[in-house]
Design a protein around this motif. Structure first.
Motif, PDB file in Angstrom:
ATOM      1  N   PRO A 118     -18.451   5.360   3.058  1.00 49.99           N
ATOM      2  CA  PRO A 118     -17.362   4.904   2.178  1.00 49.99           C
ATOM      3  C   PRO A 118     -17.034   5.911   1.079  1.00 49.99           C
ATOM      4  N   VAL A 119     -18.046   6.607   0.558  1.00 57.26           N
ATOM      5  CA  VAL A 119     -17.814   7.595  -0.502  1.00 57.26           C
ATOM      6  C   VAL A 119     -16.957   8.745   0.019  1.00 57.26           C
ATOM      7  N   GLU A 120     -17.262   9.220   1.224  1.00 58.10           N
ATOM      8  CA  GLU A 120     -16.477  10.301   1.818  1.00 58.10           C
ATOM      9  C   GLU A 120     -15.019   9.879   2.019  1.00 58.10           C
ATOM     10  N   VAL A 121     -14.827   8.689   2.533  1.00 59.05           N
ATOM     11  CA  VAL A 121     -13.468   8.204   2.787  1.00 59.05           C
ATOM     12  C   VAL A 121     -12.719   8.004   1.474  1.00 59.05           C
ATOM     13  N   LEU A 122     -13.414   7.481   0.472  1.00 55.30           N
ATOM     14  CA  LEU A 122     -12.779   7.301  -0.834  1.00 55.30           C
ATOM     15  C   LEU A 122     -12.307   8.635  -1.404  1.00 55.30           C
ATOM     16  N   GLU A 123     -13.082   9.670  -1.236  1.00 57.64           N
ATOM     17  CA  GLU A 123     -12.674  10.989  -1.723  1.00 57.64           C
ATOM     18  C   GLU A 123     -11.383  11.455  -1.049  1.00 57.64           C
ATOM     19  N   GLU A 124     -11.246  11.175   0.234  1.00 54.66           N
ATOM     20  CA  GLU A 124     -10.017  11.535   0.942  1.00 54.66           C
ATOM     21  C   GLU A 124      -8.836  10.714   0.428  1.00 54.66           C
ATOM     22  N   ILE A 125      -9.076   9.445   0.138  1.00 55.88           N
ATOM     23  CA  ILE A 125      -8.019   8.598  -0.422  1.00 55.88           C
ATOM     24  C   ILE A 125      -7.590   9.122  -1.784  1.00 55.88           C
ATOM     25  N   LYS A 126      -8.554   9.501  -2.589  1.00 55.44           N
ATOM     26  CA  LYS A 126      -8.244  10.017  -3.936  1.00 55.44           C
ATOM     27  C   LYS A 126      -7.422  11.289  -3.861  1.00 55.44           C
ATOM     28  N   LYS A 127      -7.705  12.143  -2.896  1.00 59.47           N
ATOM     29  CA  LYS A 127      -6.912  13.369  -2.732  1.00 59.47           C
ATOM     30  C   LYS A 127      -5.459  13.030  -2.417  1.00 59.47           C
ATOM     31  N   LEU A 128      -5.267  12.079  -1.517  1.00 61.97           N
ATOM     32  CA  LEU A 128      -3.907  11.706  -1.128  1.00 61.97           C
ATOM     33  C   LEU A 128      -3.208  10.906  -2.211  1.00 61.97           C
ATOM     34  N   GLY A 129      -4.015  10.172  -3.008  1.00 61.74           N
ATOM     35  CA  GLY A 129      -3.432   9.351  -4.086  1.00 61.74           C
ATOM     36  C   GLY A 129      -3.231  10.083  -5.368  1.00 61.74           C
ATOM     37  N   GLY A 130      -3.632  11.355  -5.436  1.00 58.80           N
ATOM     38  CA  GLY A 130      -3.434  12.134  -6.626  1.00 58.80           C
ATOM     39  C   GLY A 130      -4.446  11.875  -7.719  1.00 58.80           C
ATOM     40  N   ALA A 131      -5.517  11.121  -7.400  1.00 60.76           N
ATOM     41  CA  ALA A 131      -6.526  10.852  -8.432  1.00 60.76           C
ATOM     42  C   ALA A 131      -7.390  12.071  -8.662  1.00 60.76           C
ATOM     43  N   LYS A 132      -7.863  12.223  -9.874  1.00 59.23           N
ATOM     44  CA  LYS A 132      -8.694  13.356 -10.230  1.00 59.23           C
ATOM     45  C   LYS A 132     -10.167  12.950 -10.231  1.00 59.23           C
ATOM     46  N   VAL A 139      -9.036   7.583  10.125  1.00 57.73           N
ATOM     47  CA  VAL A 139     -10.460   7.856   9.945  1.00 57.73           C
ATOM     48  C   VAL A 139     -11.168   7.466  11.234  1.00 57.73           C
ATOM     49  N   GLU A 140     -11.882   8.422  11.826  1.00 60.12           N
ATOM     50  CA  GLU A 140     -12.476   8.196  13.137  1.00 60.12           C
ATOM     51  C   GLU A 140     -13.845   8.864  13.256  1.00 60.12           C
ATOM     52  N   MET A 141     -14.655   8.364  14.162  1.00 59.01           N
ATOM     53  CA  MET A 141     -15.883   9.061  14.558  1.00 59.01           C
ATOM     54  C   MET A 141     -15.560   9.935  15.768  1.00 59.01           C
ATOM     55  N   SER A 142     -14.618  10.844  15.570  1.00 56.03           N
ATOM     56  CA  SER A 142     -14.201  11.805  16.587  1.00 56.03           C
ATOM     57  C   SER A 142     -13.422  12.900  15.872  1.00 56.03           C
ATOM     58  N   MET A 143     -12.840  13.791  16.641  1.00 62.55           N
ATOM     59  CA  MET A 143     -12.029  14.856  16.060  1.00 62.55           C
ATOM     60  C   MET A 143     -10.561  14.466  15.912  1.00 62.55           C
ATOM     61  N   GLY A 144     -10.279  13.177  16.024  1.00 61.77           N
ATOM     62  CA  GLY A 144      -8.925  12.709  15.745  1.00 61.77           C
ATOM     63  C   GLY A 144      -8.148  12.271  16.967  1.00 61.77           C
ATOM     64  N   CYS A 152       0.830  -1.215   0.000  1.00 60.79           N
ATOM     65  CA  CYS A 152       0.000   0.000   0.000  1.00 60.79           C
ATOM     66  C   CYS A 152       0.862   1.263   0.000  1.00 60.79           C
ATOM     67  N   ASP A 153       0.394   2.248  -0.741  1.00 61.73           N
ATOM     68  CA  ASP A 153       0.995   3.587  -0.719  1.00 61.73           C
ATOM     69  C   ASP A 153       0.331   4.460   0.341  1.00 61.73           C
ATOM     70  N   ILE A 154      -0.958   4.212   0.558  1.00 64.80           N
ATOM     71  CA  ILE A 154      -1.722   4.963   1.552  1.00 64.80           C
ATOM     72  C   ILE A 154      -2.273   3.971   2.576  1.00 64.80           C
ATOM     73  N   LEU A 155      -1.862   4.131   3.821  1.00 66.41           N
ATOM     74  CA  LEU A 155      -2.335   3.239   4.882  1.00 66.41           C
ATOM     75  C   LEU A 155      -3.422   3.945   5.683  1.00 66.41           C
ATOM     76  N   LEU A 156      -4.631   3.421   5.626  1.00 68.67           N
ATOM     77  CA  LEU A 156      -5.725   3.964   6.410  1.00 68.67           C
ATOM     78  C   LEU A 156      -5.755   3.276   7.770  1.00 68.67           C
ATOM     79  N   CYS A 157      -6.009   4.057   8.793  1.00 68.45           N
ATOM     80  CA  CYS A 157      -6.055   3.546  10.164  1.00 68.45           C
ATOM     81  C   CYS A 157      -7.446   3.815  10.732  1.00 68.45           C
ATOM     82  N   ALA A 158      -8.104   2.780  11.203  1.00 68.31           N
ATOM     83  CA  ALA A 158      -9.448   2.934  11.758  1.00 68.31           C
ATOM     84  C   ALA A 158      -9.716   1.777  12.696  1.00 68.31           C
TER      85      ALA A 158
END
Length: 352
Positions: free
Chosen positions: A338-352, A304-309, A247-253
């Motif tokens: 999942p859609v919201e989280v995917l958008e964050e992944i795309k930002k970090l992954g450079g996807a348009k 990714v959390e159900m809190s302020m981090g 993985c290039d982007i490691l999500l933690c939850a």
């Protein structure tokens, strides 16, 4: 093995009974009330004691008394109720007693709301009561894992003579899933060396106490306890690593949020973005070795959390701040999609 369709709160209660819980003391609060209601129906038939206390403060002190006799004792609540129990939890820890505390989290601070939250992470892992002490904290992500965590929590609490907490949330507590109940041995640990269950002139008196008037004696008790904590850090961590090898982007939850994140990781992979998931199953001790293994090829991390981090600091400490750690969260009882989280992944992954 037989499987039963059960609501999360009720599965927690049934698992506790099967794990040998003999005393349950609680007070109703949404969204965990079904757990106490189930205990009210089942405990007497199972040869145990159920008592609805006059308050959360009374309930945790009843757990303290019952645990001192060597029986398996438990309480449950939701976030504001756990806050009220915090002094008693500190007394239990200071008395070196095993007990299980279940927190089916809701939104805060204050009364907040009754929707799911993960904003009690700091409370559970950093400051559940005054003084130098820790709890073993489990973070299940399914109803089946909640069942397994109850059994493990009682077992490890007995093994290390300390309180253990299951940090669930309103989403897991209210959902229904098929579960099976493992075979357990509730008498695996000999408690005859400390339990206050009568001596009949056959042994010395056992005294359960958390008060030390001499500073040297209190310091020694704390230092000895922390030696046990070091053993727990080495032997009791647990985590799920999902698609982390490249993985290039490691999500933690953790907990229910990890289910949402796993869906987003799968969608990211379909788009050609190499995302992976690190899910701590133990929040204390935090899985340091496991997250470093998961992050070894990652360019950055996203919590990714159900809190302020609240988990971000533990992530940064675990990897020694060696890589950027980003955050996406919802709070106040809002569940990320999942859609919201995917958008964050795309930002970090450079996807348009």
């Amino acid at each position: 093995m037989e499987r039963n369709l059960m609501k999360g709160n009720e599965a927690l209660a049934e698992a506790a009974i099967r794990a040998g819980c003999k005393c349950f003391f609680g007070y109703p609060i949404t969204p965990q009330t079904e757990l106490a209601a189930y205990m009210a129906k089942r405990m007497h038939k199972a040869g145990g004691v159920f008592l609805q206390a006059e308050s959360e403060v009374a309930a945790i002190n009843m757990v303290l008394g019952a645990a001192s006799t060597g029986v398996r004792a438990m309480t449950s609540s939701s976030s504001p109720g756990i806050s009220l129990k915090s002094e008693g939890v500190s007394y239990i820890a200071g008395s070196d007693l095993p007990a299980v505390i279940i927190n089916v989290e809701r939104g805060g601070p204050g009364l907040g709301g009754i929707q799911p939250s993960q904003a009690d992470y700091w409370q559970a892992t950093k400051a559940l009561g005054h003084g130098d002490f820790q709890l073993i904290v489990y973070a299940p992500a399914s109803v089946q894992e909640m069942v397994d965590c109850v059994v493990k929590a009682f077992d490890r609490a007995d093994k290390y003579r300390m309180p253990a907490m299951i940090l669930a949330d309103g989403l897991l507590g209210q959902m229904m899933e098929p579960v099976s109940f493992p075979e357990i041995n509730p008498d695996a640990y000999d408690k005859s060396g400390w339990a206050t269950n009568g001596h009949k002139n056959q042994r010395e008196h056992h005294i359960v106490n958390s008060l030390y008037l001499q500073p040297d004696a209190l310091e020694k008790s704390i230092v000895d306890r922390y030696k046990r904590y070091e053993i727990i850090k080495e032997t009791e961590t647990d985590a799920e690593l999902y698609l982390t090898e490249d993985c290039d982007i490691l999500l933690c939850a953790f907990g229910a949020t990890a289910r949402v994140v796993k869906s987003a990781v799968n969608s990211a992979r379909e788009l050609g973005i190499k995302a992976g998931l690190f899910r701590p199953k133990t929040l204390w001790p935090f899985p340091v070795k496991e997250i470093n293994e998961a992050a070894k090829n990652a360019k950055c991390l996203l919590s990714v959390e159900m809190s302020m981090g609240q988990m971000i600091e533990d992530i940064k400490l675990a990897i020694n701040c060696s890589k950027p750690v980003h955050f996406y969260g919802r709070t106040g009882g809002v569940i990320p999609t999942p859609v919201e989280v995917l958008e964050e992944i795309k930002k970090l992954g450079g996807a348009k």
